[in-house]
Design an enzyme around this catalytic site. Sequence first.
Site, PDB file in Angstrom:
ATOM      1  N   ARG A  99       0.800  -1.213   0.000  1.00  0.00           N
ATOM      2  CA  ARG A  99       0.000   0.000   0.000  1.00  0.00           C
ATOM      3  C   ARG A  99       0.841   1.275   0.000  1.00  0.00           C
ATOM      4  NH1 ARG A  99      -4.718  -0.626   4.037  1.00  0.00           N
ATOM      5  NH2 ARG A  99      -2.899  -0.737   5.358  1.00  0.00           N
ATOM      6  N   HIS A 107       6.064 -23.933   5.503  1.00  0.00           N
ATOM      7  CA  HIS A 107       7.515 -23.884   5.288  1.00  0.00           C
ATOM      8  C   HIS A 107       8.239 -25.085   5.887  1.00  0.00           C
ATOM      9  CE1 HIS A 107       7.723 -22.104   9.333  1.00  0.00           C
ATOM     10  NE2 HIS A 107       9.019 -22.363   9.329  1.00  0.00           N
ATOM     11  N   LYS A 158      11.926 -27.660   4.645  1.00  0.00           N
ATOM     12  CA  LYS A 158      13.142 -27.867   5.440  1.00  0.00           C
ATOM     13  C   LYS A 158      13.888 -29.094   4.936  1.00  0.00           C
ATOM     14  CE  LYS A 158      11.444 -25.752   9.698  1.00  0.00           C
ATOM     15  NZ  LYS A 158      12.373 -24.766  10.209  1.00  0.00           N
ATOM     16  N   HIS A 218       2.209 -27.489  10.782  1.00  0.00           N
ATOM     17  CA  HIS A 218       3.562 -28.053  10.772  1.00  0.00           C
ATOM     18  C   HIS A 218       3.622 -29.472  11.375  1.00  0.00           C
ATOM     19  CE1 HIS A 218       4.492 -24.083   9.583  1.00  0.00           C
ATOM     20  NE2 HIS A 218       4.691 -23.552  10.765  1.00  0.00           N
TER      21      HIS A 218
HETATM   22  C1  BG6 Z   1       5.503 -20.353  12.119  1.00  0.00           C
HETATM   23  C2  BG6 Z   1       4.712 -20.058  13.356  1.00  0.00           C
HETATM   24  O1  BG6 Z   1       4.678 -20.917  11.134  1.00  0.00           O
HETATM   25  O2  BG6 Z   1       6.545 -21.264  12.435  1.00  0.00           O
HETATM   26  C3  BG6 Z   1       5.609 -19.488  14.431  1.00  0.00           C
HETATM   27  O3  BG6 Z   1       3.685 -19.126  13.049  1.00  0.00           O
HETATM   28  C4  BG6 Z   1       6.773 -20.420  14.692  1.00  0.00           C
HETATM   29  O4  BG6 Z   1       4.876 -19.266  15.637  1.00  0.00           O
HETATM   30  C5  BG6 Z   1       7.473 -20.773  13.381  1.00  0.00           C
HETATM   31  O5  BG6 Z   1       7.680 -19.766  15.566  1.00  0.00           O
HETATM   32  C6  BG6 Z   1       8.516 -21.842  13.608  1.00  0.00           C
HETATM   33  O6  BG6 Z   1       9.257 -22.006  12.436  1.00  0.00           O
HETATM   34  P1  BG6 Z   1      10.773 -22.477  12.485  1.00  0.00           P
HETATM   35  O7  BG6 Z   1      11.155 -22.627  11.060  1.00  0.00           O
HETATM   36  O8  BG6 Z   1      11.516 -21.414  13.203  1.00  0.00           O
HETATM   37  O9  BG6 Z   1      10.766 -23.766  13.254  1.00  0.00           O
END
Ligand code: BG6
Length: 479
Positions: free
Chosen positions: A46, A174, A178, A236
């Site tokens: 924005r 994500h 890894k 996750h």
């Molecule tokens: C995120 C969460 O998706 O993953 C966070 O929203 C968390 O709360 C993070 O800290 C952890 O990711 P990583 O890669 O640091 O283990």
Amino acid sequence: IPVDPFDLVIFGGTGDLARRKILPGLFRRYCSGQMPTGSRVIGAARSEITVEEYRETVREAIHEFSKAKCDEAALEEFLALLGYVAVDARGESGWGELKEALRDDDDIVRAFYFSVGPSLFGDLAEQLRTHGLTNPEVRIVVEKPFGHDLESARALNAELARHFQETQIYRIDHYLGKETVQNLMAVRFGNMLFEPLWNAQYVDHIQITVAETVGVGGRGSYYDKSGAMRDMVQNHLMQLLCLIAMEPPARFEPDAVRDEKLKVIRALDPVDPESIVRGQYTSDGELNSYREDVENPASKTESFVAMKCYISNWRWANTPFYLRTGKRLSAQASEIAVVFKDAPHSIFGMDAGRHRNMLSIRLQPNEGMTLGVTIKEPGPGGMRLVDVPLDMSFADALGPDAEDAPDAYERLIMDVIRGNQTLFMRGDEVEAAWAWTDPLIEGWERRGDHPKPYDAGSTGPDDAAFLINKDGRRWRGIK
Ligand code: BG6
């Protein structure tokens, strides 16, 4: 795998995720020669800032967050690929300029990264279509949280589906990017050694721990509405569970892998919400309590969850899966441990003690694997047995290759460009995961449960230890 020059638009291009992960990740790929010089990266947000101002913010972000050894000349070249357009996600301004900034070529990959809250996903998708910003190679990338329950996830999927095919939608978790998470699949399906034992007949139980030392930081307003169940377990931990428990897919291809993951989620038994341990960290005198962090003195949101669940299928019937995750714990440690059953008969008698094999896959830190094996205790004391680790740290075993491995975001962004959806969640997977977690969350919300307090820097509430100890087992990992 090399890619052709591409156009990438980052909505939320000035935001936290773009500054911390997406842009530093792209820069690292640029430095390693994977991002071709003809590519364009366009920040869109924005704020009415100039391209020069945008490049400056990106320069600062890369200095602060990039793991690449920052070569200033390479950084200048990379910054020169960046553009910026101010757009109004819900209004008319900026869309024409954005179209101008993209190359009018049907063969060039055009990726739109929605690094914004989910409430804007539908608007952005619609704007892209109505303003004719898509081309045959278009793809969109969406971040978690993908909804906050089944109903909202369905609504998001439906909104996106109005404008895009499932094959054009990349939902990021994500953890799937890894290195060690992918290694999980390599270990299971690349070796003869483990897969024959990977079932209820030989495995006593499986533990998945994702422990963090960090608190909720500046994300209090988001986190307090989510809690650990929505923030970590639904996505996750669920993905880790799927990869550890799924049947071997016929090929390492998007739908083959995702079909198998979906079957695991659908085979999960419902869990009694009362059996789940929820915790909330309190101040240790130095660090804030959770309630101070989120500025909500009456918050009932959990920053810790421990639970036991079962997968009702032929492979895993009656095998407990213990899941645990929390913030402000004593150590940062993410690990999956597969604990095998006792040998059926001990030829060494009772004196030899009880011994079990265990395969531990460390996601972070010190990525690697340890296989616990039983050997004779050295010395003249007769046949006494002892457990020793066969230890492999990826950094030691693979040297510089392990260090240069792309981080999760780098890998996933390049997979978007390559058009490979294997490490992205499909819409039905996300919905199935919410369908499993919703009743748990509703259960404790209905009863108005307060999470159990635990000291910042501890291993979580005592009840979490009790959850597993009462089954005659112990948590591994953090102390
Ligand atoms: C995120 C969460 O998706 O993953 C966070 O929203 C968390 O709360 C993070 O800290 C952890 O990711 P990583 O890669 O640091 O283990």
